[in-house]
Design an enzyme around this catalytic site. Structure first.
Site, PDB file in Angstrom:
ATOM      1  N   ASN A 107     -17.425  -5.144  -2.989  1.00 34.58           N
ATOM      2  CA  ASN A 107     -17.473  -6.247  -2.007  1.00 34.58           C
ATOM      3  C   ASN A 107     -18.428  -5.916  -0.865  1.00 34.58           C
ATOM      4  OD1 ASN A 107     -15.668  -8.650  -2.552  1.00 34.58           O
ATOM      5  ND2 ASN A 107     -14.325  -6.936  -3.109  1.00 34.58           N
ATOM      6  N   ARG A 123      -1.363   8.212  12.750  1.00 33.46           N
ATOM      7  CA  ARG A 123      -2.070   6.932  12.600  1.00 33.46           C
ATOM      8  C   ARG A 123      -2.848   6.584  13.863  1.00 33.46           C
ATOM      9  NH1 ARG A 123      -1.208   3.578   8.164  1.00 33.46           N
ATOM     10  NH2 ARG A 123       0.555   4.259   6.962  1.00 33.46           N
ATOM     11  N   MET A 133      -7.957   0.716   1.921  1.00 38.70           N
ATOM     12  CA  MET A 133      -6.567   0.774   1.485  1.00 38.70           C
ATOM     13  C   MET A 133      -5.673   1.533   2.472  1.00 38.70           C
ATOM     14  SD  MET A 133      -7.026  -1.211  -0.950  1.00 38.70           S
ATOM     15  CE  MET A 133      -5.814  -1.360  -2.251  1.00 38.70           C
ATOM     16  N   ARG A 134      -5.898   1.324   3.759  1.00 38.46           N
ATOM     17  CA  ARG A 134      -4.992   1.863   4.782  1.00 38.46           C
ATOM     18  C   ARG A 134      -4.455   0.694   5.583  1.00 38.46           C
ATOM     19  NH1 ARG A 134      -3.097   6.369   3.695  1.00 38.46           N
ATOM     20  NH2 ARG A 134      -2.415   6.666   5.832  1.00 38.46           N
ATOM     21  N   HIS A 166      -8.609 -10.098  -0.138  1.00 41.97           N
ATOM     22  CA  HIS A 166      -7.450  -9.694  -0.939  1.00 41.97           C
ATOM     23  C   HIS A 166      -7.505 -10.425  -2.280  1.00 41.97           C
ATOM     24  CE1 HIS A 166      -3.421  -8.239  -1.761  1.00 41.97           C
ATOM     25  NE2 HIS A 166      -3.123  -9.446  -2.200  1.00 41.97           N
ATOM     26  N   GLU A 193       0.740  -7.650  10.179  1.00 47.75           N
ATOM     27  CA  GLU A 193       1.511  -7.665   8.938  1.00 47.75           C
ATOM     28  C   GLU A 193       0.529  -7.563   7.763  1.00 47.75           C
ATOM     29  OE1 GLU A 193       1.680 -10.299  11.213  1.00 47.75           O
ATOM     30  OE2 GLU A 193       3.273  -9.242  12.301  1.00 47.75           O
ATOM     31  N   ASP A 236      -1.633  -8.062   4.565  1.00 50.60           N
ATOM     32  CA  ASP A 236      -2.129  -9.213   3.789  1.00 50.60           C
ATOM     33  C   ASP A 236      -1.623 -10.540   4.351  1.00 50.60           C
ATOM     34  OD1 ASP A 236      -3.530  -7.468   2.098  1.00 50.60           O
ATOM     35  OD2 ASP A 236      -1.765  -7.183   0.830  1.00 50.60           O
ATOM     36  N   ALA A 283     -15.500 -13.805  -8.215  1.00 50.62           N
ATOM     37  CA  ALA A 283     -15.243 -14.798  -7.165  1.00 50.62           C
ATOM     38  C   ALA A 283     -15.198 -14.138  -5.784  1.00 50.62           C
ATOM     39  CB  ALA A 283     -13.934 -15.527  -7.455  1.00 50.62           C
ATOM     40  N   GLU A 284     -14.660 -12.922  -5.710  1.00 53.40           N
ATOM     41  CA  GLU A 284     -14.633 -12.197  -4.427  1.00 53.40           C
ATOM     42  C   GLU A 284     -16.042 -12.045  -3.873  1.00 53.40           C
ATOM     43  OE1 GLU A 284     -12.156  -8.659  -4.041  1.00 53.40           O
ATOM     44  OE2 GLU A 284     -11.168  -9.130  -5.926  1.00 53.40           O
TER      45      GLU A 284
HETATM   46  C1  GAR Z   1     -11.043  -5.669  -4.291  1.00 56.37           C
HETATM   47  O1  GAR Z   1     -10.553  -6.343  -5.412  1.00 56.37           O
HETATM   48  C2  GAR Z   1     -10.318  -6.098  -3.032  1.00 56.37           C
HETATM   49  O2  GAR Z   1      -9.998  -7.464  -3.027  1.00 56.37           O
HETATM   50  C3  GAR Z   1      -9.071  -5.248  -3.103  1.00 56.37           C
HETATM   51  O3  GAR Z   1      -9.516  -4.000  -3.535  1.00 56.37           O
HETATM   52  C4  GAR Z   1     -10.680  -4.177  -4.360  1.00 56.37           C
HETATM   53  C5  GAR Z   1     -11.771  -3.316  -3.795  1.00 56.37           C
HETATM   54  O4  GAR Z   1     -12.900  -3.359  -4.627  1.00 56.37           O
HETATM   55  N1  GAR Z   1      -8.423  -5.180  -1.823  1.00 56.37           N
HETATM   56  C6  GAR Z   1      -7.101  -5.120  -1.670  1.00 56.37           C
HETATM   57  O5  GAR Z   1      -6.317  -5.088  -2.587  1.00 56.37           O
HETATM   58  C7  GAR Z   1      -6.640  -5.107  -0.221  1.00 56.37           C
HETATM   59  N2  GAR Z   1      -5.255  -5.429  -0.114  1.00 56.37           N
HETATM   60  P1  GAR Z   1     -14.322  -2.954  -4.058  1.00 56.37           P
HETATM   61  O6  GAR Z   1     -14.155  -1.590  -3.396  1.00 56.37           O
HETATM   62  O7  GAR Z   1     -15.192  -2.884  -5.265  1.00 56.37           O
HETATM   63  O8  GAR Z   1     -14.755  -4.003  -3.077  1.00 56.37           O
END
Ligand code: GAR
Length: 214
Positions: A16, A66, A91-92, A110, A144, A146, A174-175
């Site tokens: 992304n 944190r 992912m934190r 997401h 909170e 997502d 799509a992302e």
């Molecule tokens: C993506 O699918 C993103 O939407 C998801 O992690 C992937 C990262 O891929 N994010 C989450 O799940 C956040 N809650 P990328 O590193 O190739 O962009």
């Protein structure tokens, strides 16, 4: 016009981030990526950013509080002159202490149609639920997980025989379309947050239902 200065936070592959970099490579795009920061030293996306000539940094989350982690992250973003943060597979969980000062200037992607399937293992959970559509969402971040005002979503059909992997791959396409689109709208100052609702100036609404299966 000055381009909006964006900081991208990643933890892994960074596809992304790659889609955002590609959009920003066009000088006419109203945003530029000024830093890419990873909490993991081995994130593959760091090499992609480096190859694109974008400064990168690693802010490790391990063996510290944190608060301490988020303070360093915040300092790195500030010193790069970041005006908008894009979470891209970061992912934190970020605490209210970090999120609140960036409210309205911090967005996330997401891989589900929020508020359905927050959290992890979203594709396996969507398949287990038997939904006919899932998709992806770009939203403003709130403390909170997502959660937060939705900017854009793409609905992606589930196909017979899908596995979490095939579904994830279809959603990822799509992302890569909707994340640059959301960034463009914000950079063009077309996005207004009204409580939990995002108003988009001049965006065309889709009027027809999409039905799956036909
Ligand atoms: C993506 O699918 C993103 O939407 C998801 O992690 C992937 C990262 O891929 N994010 C989450 O799940 C956040 N809650 P990328 O590193 O190739 O962009």
């Amino acid at each position: 016009m000055a381009r909006l200065k964006v900081g991208v936070l990643i933890s892994g592959r960074g596809s992304n981030m790659g889609a955002l970099l590609e959009a920003c490579a066009n000088p006419a795009f109203p945003a530029e990526i000024v830093t890419v920061i990873s909490n993991k030293a081995d994130a593959a996306g760091l090499a992609t950013a480096h190859a694109a000539g974008v400064p990168t940094a690693i802010v490790d989350h391990r063996n510290r509080s944190r608060e301490d982690f988020e303070a360093e992250l915040n300092a790195a973003l500030k010193s790069a002159g970041v005006e908008l943060i894009c979470l891209a597979g970061f992912m934190r969980l970020l605490t209210a202490g970090f999120v609140t000062p960036w409210y309205g200037r911090l967005i996330n992607i997401h891989p589900s149609l929020l508020p359905a399937f927050q959290g992890i293992n979203v594709h396996a959970r969507a398949l287990a639920a038997g939904v006919r559509f899932t998709g992806c969402t770009v939203h403003f971040v709130r403390p909170e997980m997502d959660d937060g005002p939705i900017i854009i979503q793409a609905a992606v059909p589930v196909a017979p025989g899908d596995t979490p992997e095939t579904l994830a791959a279809r959603i990822l396409v799509a992302e890569h379309r909707i994340y640059p689109q959301a960034l463009r709208w914000i950079a063009e100052a077309r996005v207004q947050i009204d409580g939990n609702i995002v108003h988009l100036a001049g965006a065309r609404a889709v009027e027809e239902a999409v039905i799956n299966p036909q």
